[in-house]
Design an enzyme around this catalytic site. Structure first.
Site, PDB file in Angstrom:
ATOM      1  N   ARG A 120      19.797  93.841  41.292  1.00 26.84           N
ATOM      2  CA  ARG A 120      20.711  93.664  40.068  1.00 26.84           C
ATOM      3  C   ARG A 120      19.791  92.926  39.009  1.00 26.84           C
ATOM      4  NH1 ARG A 120      23.735  92.393  44.360  1.00 26.84           N
ATOM      5  NH2 ARG A 120      23.829  90.323  43.855  1.00 26.84           N
ATOM      6  N   ARG A 170      32.485  82.895  46.121  1.00 30.43           N
ATOM      7  CA  ARG A 170      33.262  83.287  44.936  1.00 30.43           C
ATOM      8  C   ARG A 170      33.989  84.361  45.450  1.00 30.43           C
ATOM      9  NH1 ARG A 170      29.348  84.382  39.584  1.00 30.43           N
ATOM     10  NH2 ARG A 170      28.844  86.280  40.832  1.00 30.43           N
ATOM     11  N   CYS A 193      30.300  74.020   9.629  1.00 34.19           N
ATOM     12  CA  CYS A 193      31.818  74.412   9.307  1.00 34.19           C
ATOM     13  C   CYS A 193      31.966  75.702  10.068  1.00 34.19           C
ATOM     14  CB  CYS A 193      31.709  74.763   7.830  1.00 34.19           C
ATOM     15  SG  CYS A 193      31.234  73.435   6.689  1.00 34.19           S
ATOM     16  N   MET A 194      33.113  76.296   9.873  1.00 37.48           N
ATOM     17  CA  MET A 194      33.644  77.513  10.602  1.00 37.48           C
ATOM     18  C   MET A 194      32.719  78.764  10.326  1.00 37.48           C
ATOM     19  SD  MET A 194      37.386  79.604  10.946  1.00 37.48           S
ATOM     20  CE  MET A 194      38.104  78.233  11.471  1.00 37.48           C
ATOM     21  N   ASP A 195      32.257  78.843   9.131  1.00 42.12           N
ATOM     22  CA  ASP A 195      31.438  80.016   8.703  1.00 42.12           C
ATOM     23  C   ASP A 195      30.225  79.819   7.912  1.00 42.12           C
ATOM     24  OD1 ASP A 195      34.145  81.353   8.914  1.00 42.12           O
ATOM     25  OD2 ASP A 195      34.713  80.036   7.121  1.00 42.12           O
ATOM     26  N   HIS A 242      25.539  88.050  46.781  1.00 40.21           N
ATOM     27  CA  HIS A 242      25.082  87.176  45.599  1.00 40.21           C
ATOM     28  C   HIS A 242      24.410  86.045  46.121  1.00 40.21           C
ATOM     29  CE1 HIS A 242      24.481  87.050  41.390  1.00 40.21           C
ATOM     30  NE2 HIS A 242      25.333  85.763  41.177  1.00 40.21           N
TER      31      HIS A 242
END
Ligand SMILES: *Cc1c(COP(=O)(O)O)cnc(C)c1O
Length: 383
Positions: free
Chosen positions: A219, A136, A311-313, A166
């Site tokens: 970490r 990476r 739905c969105m909300d 890592h």
């Protein structure tokens, strides 16, 4: 009077769980190994500032984030502990890092030489990232590592304080590739004088699992939040992890619909009999994505299925009977002995637990609890 939020959907973050996880990890790795608390991505969706303060209070010695912006946000919130940016920072932004006293990651000699052109006076603190198999970010060859080290020795603009790598597979049962990476790291370390450096390689998985030398620091990310780095690691944890994150809402509308009546966009759900349907104010714009269609929530002492499209909300729940408006609905967490865990949601979405709290957007306010009491309420859209 202006309240802090006006919406009955919120994330609850139990900071006592964070404390428990950090202290347990400290006991597990030993006093001589430091904890770098990883609070990137708004503390894995939990709230970076509050998690960082909690971790520092109970012994973490440093913070780590992915990007410079995240580090600056912590400084602006009054945190003065050392902060490491683990990702790539633009060479042209090093002065900003100096201004905020933030440690950056050097991952190539080219980056260092370019950064040098942008520093006029002071010096920037750096950790070297070496790539031992993650593919990476990082230095791969001994020669480049030597060049980075000697370049900083001859420059007054750089101070190398640490070196790290890592792991790609520390959470897997098969340790072959992990050991290869570990040995490559040991080998690369011999290239430069590192006695004075903060040397770190372990993420949560490696710190939980391996008795190998963890050098000076780990970490700690996912397990600070009480989550297991992978499902296969669940069997053999050295201590109990406590999940800090829960997601709650309330019924805002409850009605009885008749057999044959429909619910939500596309009118895809049809009541098979007379049914009680509740509406909850959370939707895909909050990260409760459409693929969670037909998943369950906890309400009124039971599990209840979501019905119709999300739905969105908002979305709708099929209730077992009439339940009053205002009743709490748990989407992630525990309610009267029933549990929907982050791992349950991850499994349903065919992803990993890391992604789930990160998915819950900033439109959802965060409430922070310490000693079982609310200590802070954060509404990011009405700060
Ligand atoms: C995110 C990250 C970590 C934390 O890993 P966890 O598996 O969450 O403990 C550690 N190191 C680097 C470089 C990271 O990007």
């Amino acid at each position: 009077m202006l309240s802090d939020f006006y919406r009955d959907t919120w994330v609850e973050v139990n900071l006592d769980a964070i404390t428990h996880n950090v202290l347990s990890m400290k006991k597990h790795i030993g006093e001589q190994v430091d904890i770098i608390a990883v609070v990137k991505a708004n503390g894995y969706g939990h709230g970076a500032v509050q998690v960082a303060k909690t971790a520092l209070d109970v012994g973490a010695s440093m913070l780590a984030v992915a990007f410079l912006d995240e580090a600056i946000a912590l400084r602006k919130a009054g945190i003065d502990a050392p902060i490491l940016v683990m990702g790539a920072t633009r060479p042209s932004d090093v002065e900003v890092a100096i201004q905020f006293n933030i440690t950056l990651t050097v991952f190539s000699i080219d980056w260092l030489m370019e950064a040098n052109q942008f520093i006029s006076s002071d010096k920037v603190h750096l950790h070297i990232k070496v790539d031992t198999g993650m593919g990476r970010l990082g230095v791969r060859e001994k020669d480049e590592l030597r060049r980075i080290f000697s370049y900083q020795e001859s420059s007054s603009h750089f101070e190398i304080d640490g070196i790290f790598t890592h792991f790609a597979t520390a959470d897997e049962n098969d340790s072959l590739y992990f050991v290869e990476q570990y040995e490559k790291f040991e080998e690369l370390l011999t290239t430069i004088p590192h006695q004075q450096l903060l040397v770190h390689c372990a993420n949560s998985a490696a710190a939980l699992k391996y008795q190998r030398k963890l050098y000076n620091a780990i970490r700690l990310g996912i397990s600070m939040y009480g989550l297991t780095p992978s499902i296969e690691m669940k069997q053999e944890l050295p201590f109990e992890l406590k999940e800090a994150f829960s997601l709650q809402t309330k019924l805002v509308h409850v009605k009885k619909i008749s057999k044959g009546e429909k619910v939500s966009y596309g009118a895809t759900y049809e009541a098979k009999e007379d049914e009680w349907i509740g509406t909850i104010p959370i939707g895909y714009a909050d990260g409760w994505i459409r693929r969670l269609k037909d998943f369950e929530v906890l309400v009124g002492n039971t599990r209840a299925p979501l019905v119709g499209r999300i739905c969105m909300d908002q979305c709708m729940v099929k209730l077992p009977n009439h339940i009053p408006v205002g009743t709490k609905v748990t989407l992630i967490g525990e309610q009267n002995g029933h549990v929907i865990s982050i791992d349950d949601v991850a499994k349903r979405l065919d992803t990993i637990n890391y992604e789930v709290p990160c998915m819950i957007t900033l439109r959802v306010p965060r409430i922070f609890l310490k000693n079982m009491r609310i200590i802070e309420r954060v509404n990011s859209i009405l700060p």
